[in-house]
Scaffold this active site. Sequence first.
Site, short mmCIF file in Angstrom:
data_model
loop_
_atom_site.label_atom_id
_atom_site.label_comp_id
_atom_site.label_asym_id
_atom_site.label_seq_id
_atom_site.Cartn_x
_atom_site.Cartn_y
_atom_site.Cartn_z
N ASN A 1 -9.93 0.67 0.42
CA ASN A 1 -8.46 0.69 0.38
C ASN A 1 -8.00 0.25 -1.01
O ASN A 1 -8.08 -0.93 -1.34
CB ASN A 1 -7.93 -0.26 1.47
N HIS B 1 -2.88 7.65 3.28
CA HIS B 1 -3.34 6.39 2.70
C HIS B 1 -4.74 6.10 3.24
O HIS B 1 -5.01 6.30 4.43
CB HIS B 1 -2.37 5.27 3.07
N CYS C 1 0.82 -1.23 0.00
CA CYS C 1 0.00 0.00 0.00
C CYS C 1 0.85 1.27 0.00
O CYS C 1 0.33 2.37 -0.20
CB CYS C 1 -0.93 0.02 1.21
N1 COA Z 1 -18.39 -7.80 9.41
C1 COA Z 1 -18.80 -8.15 10.66
N2 COA Z 1 -17.94 -8.60 11.58
C2 COA Z 1 -16.66 -8.70 11.25
C3 COA Z 1 -16.17 -8.36 9.97
C4 COA Z 1 -17.10 -7.90 9.04
N3 COA Z 1 -16.75 -7.52 7.79
N4 COA Z 1 -14.84 -8.56 9.94
C5 COA Z 1 -14.48 -9.00 11.15
N5 COA Z 1 -15.58 -9.11 11.94
C6 COA Z 1 -15.65 -9.55 13.34
C7 COA Z 1 -14.54 -10.47 13.74
O1 COA Z 1 -14.81 -11.78 13.36
C8 COA Z 1 -14.49 -10.30 15.23
O2 COA Z 1 -15.51 -11.08 15.79
P1 COA Z 1 -15.27 -11.84 17.19
O3 COA Z 1 -15.02 -10.77 18.18
O4 COA Z 1 -16.53 -12.61 17.37
O5 COA Z 1 -14.06 -12.72 16.97
C9 COA Z 1 -14.91 -8.83 15.44
O6 COA Z 1 -15.51 -8.42 14.20
C10 COA Z 1 -13.75 -7.91 15.79
O7 COA Z 1 -12.69 -8.17 14.90
P2 COA Z 1 -11.40 -7.28 14.90
O8 COA Z 1 -10.49 -7.74 13.80
O9 COA Z 1 -10.80 -7.19 16.27
O10 COA Z 1 -12.04 -5.84 14.53
P3 COA Z 1 -11.38 -4.44 14.41
O11 COA Z 1 -12.11 -3.44 15.21
O12 COA Z 1 -9.90 -4.50 14.57
O13 COA Z 1 -11.68 -4.06 12.88
C11 COA Z 1 -10.50 -4.03 10.79
C12 COA Z 1 -11.20 -4.88 11.85
C13 COA Z 1 -9.90 -4.95 9.74
C14 COA Z 1 -11.51 -3.09 10.19
C15 COA Z 1 -9.39 -3.18 11.46
O14 COA Z 1 -8.60 -4.00 12.28
C16 COA Z 1 -8.50 -2.50 10.46
O15 COA Z 1 -8.93 -1.67 9.70
N6 COA Z 1 -7.18 -2.81 10.52
C17 COA Z 1 -6.23 -2.19 9.68
C18 COA Z 1 -6.36 -2.76 8.32
C19 COA Z 1 -5.52 -2.03 7.37
O16 COA Z 1 -5.41 -0.85 7.44
N7 COA Z 1 -4.96 -2.78 6.44
C20 COA Z 1 -4.27 -2.28 5.37
C21 COA Z 1 -3.06 -1.53 5.75
S1 COA Z 1 -2.43 -1.00 4.27
#
Ligand code: COA
Length: 326
Positions: free
Chosen positions: A283, A253, A116
């Site tokens: 993204n 980003h 990214c």
């Molecule tokens: N819809 C509903 N629930 C979802 C889901 C979706 N699309 N994706 C994940 N979940 C659930 C998980 O299964 C988890 O459930 P559980 O608690 O029963 O296990 C819960 O949501 C929390 O998951 P978690 O990964 O801790 O959520 P989060 O608040 O961290 O949000 C992201 C997830 C991916 C949105 C977040 O971590 C993020 O944006 N991270 C950075 C990603 C990024 O920037 N990547 C690219 C960098 S270039």
Amino acid sequence: MSERIYSRIAGTGSALPARVVSNDELAQRVETSDEWIATRTGIRQRHVAGEGETTVSLGRDAALRAMEAAGVEPGEIDLIVFGTTTPNLIFPSSACLMQAELGIAGCPAFDVNAACCGFVYAISVADKFIRSGDAKTALVVGSETLTRMVDWSDRSTCVLFGDGAGAVVLKADSATGILSTHLHADGAKKELLWNPVGVSEGFKPGEDNAGVRVLMTGNEVFKHAVRALDSLVDETLEANGLDRHDIDWLIPHQANLRIIEATAKRLDMPMERVIVTVDKHGNTSSGSVPLALDEAVRSGKVQRGQLVLLEAFGGGFTWGSVLLRY
Ligand code: COA
């Protein structure tokens, strides 16, 4: 004393696939909801490349718009740097494929893969060519079709990504332009965000390799991104002897609105001075920063003479910033 040469952004352009996929549409495929996606990420929709829309075709369209905005003919381009982690082919590079479509054989053309952070790495490399005198008019592209390697049954990743491209024409200028660039990487954390299938590893000859997909431990990536971007902002300001209030625009980003808000907070910057497109584009990896930049320029937000901070964080990990006077 010889005069300092800067790389000035002479024109910007962008391109998006025609098809828009809403959160509601995704909720029909995997167990998720518009509410969950919007609250956790800020994403409302994303563009998804269809048949005939590729990393190269989107990059080419963005490049043509950037050249038009700059008033530059393809024949004037003497360097192409193309940031992507989803190239059309393993080789030739997407830069070479796009160069052929633009009909400008002869100048150096190569891809930069920094996930990214690809556009930030690419523009930093092009800036060094220009400042050393090896190029005068560079085309820098960030273009991706990430949705082609997303696992559409994995709700934790498939809701996050979109396709798109942005480009800039950089011209050598004696007055102003890019003030500094700062690049970093840490390969030790590769498994938190990666696609483990390549040529020399992971690829199984004779088998269906359609399993090529992005894997991510989202919450860990989130923490690393916020921490790395905080220190990157400090490093960039310090290198230029600037106070955080000196920055006119932050163009980050576009991965997650909460990460963007954390960086804005570090800069004590109101969200009105932060360019946000993650709601519309998701993204788009290397495409995200130049797409947001182009939108900021074309909407009249970013004006000539203003101080603009670009930053990105991606798989690798890679992270980097560009401070420029537009
Ligand atoms: N819809 C509903 N629930 C979802 C889901 C979706 N699309 N994706 C994940 N979940 C659930 C998980 O299964 C988890 O459930 P559980 O608690 O029963 O296990 C819960 O949501 C929390 O998951 P978690 O990964 O801790 O959520 P989060 O608040 O961290 O949000 C992201 C997830 C991916 C949105 C977040 O971590 C993020 O944006 N991270 C950075 C990603 C990024 O920037 N990547 C690219 C960098 S270039």
